[in-house]
Design a protein around this motif. Sequence first.
Motif, PDB file in Angstrom:
ATOM      1  N   ARG A  35       0.856  -1.193   0.000  1.00 43.37           N
ATOM      2  CA  ARG A  35       0.000   0.000   0.000  1.00 43.37           C
ATOM      3  C   ARG A  35       0.892   1.243   0.000  1.00 43.37           C
ATOM      4  O   ARG A  35       1.759   1.394   0.851  1.00 43.37           O
ATOM      5  CB  ARG A  35      -0.897   0.003   1.236  1.00 43.37           C
ATOM      6  CG  ARG A  35      -1.821   1.188   1.324  1.00 43.37           C
ATOM      7  CD  ARG A  35      -2.669   1.116   2.599  1.00 43.37           C
ATOM      8  NE  ARG A  35      -3.441   2.310   2.782  1.00 43.37           N
ATOM      9  CZ  ARG A  35      -4.658   2.516   2.321  1.00 43.37           C
ATOM     10  NH1 ARG A  35      -5.264   1.562   1.650  1.00 43.37           N
ATOM     11  NH2 ARG A  35      -5.290   3.650   2.532  1.00 43.37           N
TER      12      ARG A  35
ATOM     13  N   VAL B  41      -4.281   6.235  -3.564  1.00 41.83           N
ATOM     14  CA  VAL B  41      -3.586   5.072  -3.000  1.00 41.83           C
ATOM     15  C   VAL B  41      -3.338   4.052  -4.107  1.00 41.83           C
ATOM     16  O   VAL B  41      -4.188   3.852  -4.980  1.00 41.83           O
ATOM     17  CB  VAL B  41      -4.432   4.411  -1.882  1.00 41.83           C
ATOM     18  CG1 VAL B  41      -3.764   3.160  -1.339  1.00 41.83           C
ATOM     19  CG2 VAL B  41      -4.711   5.392  -0.758  1.00 41.83           C
TER      20      VAL B  41
ATOM     21  N   ARG C 265      -2.469  -0.019  -4.315  1.00 38.19           N
ATOM     22  CA  ARG C 265      -2.369  -1.257  -3.536  1.00 38.19           C
ATOM     23  C   ARG C 265      -1.964  -2.399  -4.458  1.00 38.19           C
ATOM     24  O   ARG C 265      -2.373  -2.437  -5.616  1.00 38.19           O
ATOM     25  CB  ARG C 265      -3.715  -1.606  -2.887  1.00 38.19           C
ATOM     26  CG  ARG C 265      -4.171  -0.620  -1.853  1.00 38.19           C
ATOM     27  CD  ARG C 265      -5.456  -1.045  -1.165  1.00 38.19           C
ATOM     28  NE  ARG C 265      -6.601  -0.894  -2.054  1.00 38.19           N
ATOM     29  CZ  ARG C 265      -7.413  -1.869  -2.441  1.00 38.19           C
ATOM     30  NH1 ARG C 265      -7.217  -3.105  -2.038  1.00 38.19           N
ATOM     31  NH2 ARG C 265      -8.431  -1.629  -3.249  1.00 38.19           N
TER      32      ARG C 265
ATOM     33  N   GLU D 261       0.433   5.460  -0.257  1.00 43.69           N
ATOM     34  CA  GLU D 261      -0.439   6.627  -0.320  1.00 43.69           C
ATOM     35  C   GLU D 261       0.267   7.740  -1.091  1.00 43.69           C
ATOM     36  O   GLU D 261       1.463   7.972  -0.896  1.00 43.69           O
ATOM     37  CB  GLU D 261      -0.821   7.078   1.081  1.00 43.69           C
ATOM     38  CG  GLU D 261      -1.665   6.030   1.791  1.00 43.69           C
ATOM     39  CD  GLU D 261      -2.298   6.517   3.072  1.00 43.69           C
ATOM     40  OE1 GLU D 261      -2.497   7.744   3.212  1.00 43.69           O
ATOM     41  OE2 GLU D 261      -2.599   5.665   3.920  1.00 43.69           O
TER      42      GLU D 261
END
Length: 93
Positions: free
Chosen positions: A37, A47, A49, A39
């Motif tokens: 993950r 974000v 992932r 940000e």
Amino acid sequence: DLSDIKELVLSFFMDGKNRRIVCDFPGVRPGAGISRRTELEGGLVKVVRTGFHGGDAPKMRVVFELHPESMYELQHIPAKNSGRHVLIINKVE
């Protein structure tokens, strides 16, 4: 290196408040050191992932979570013989 990938499956989801782009890479596993993950600040993507989905059709999945208040256009450009894929995300005004 994604040079062995025969296809990239892209889906653009717009389900209410959750807007995301999902990229599946069949037969690929995330390498060591890949963050699950990340940000981001200041752009269209909030974000990123990554994950691995096993089973009968194993794949690596990359999800780009977008800001929900905007609409987007997506362009996918596979670069032949380089193992690279380019995604262009534009905000629709």
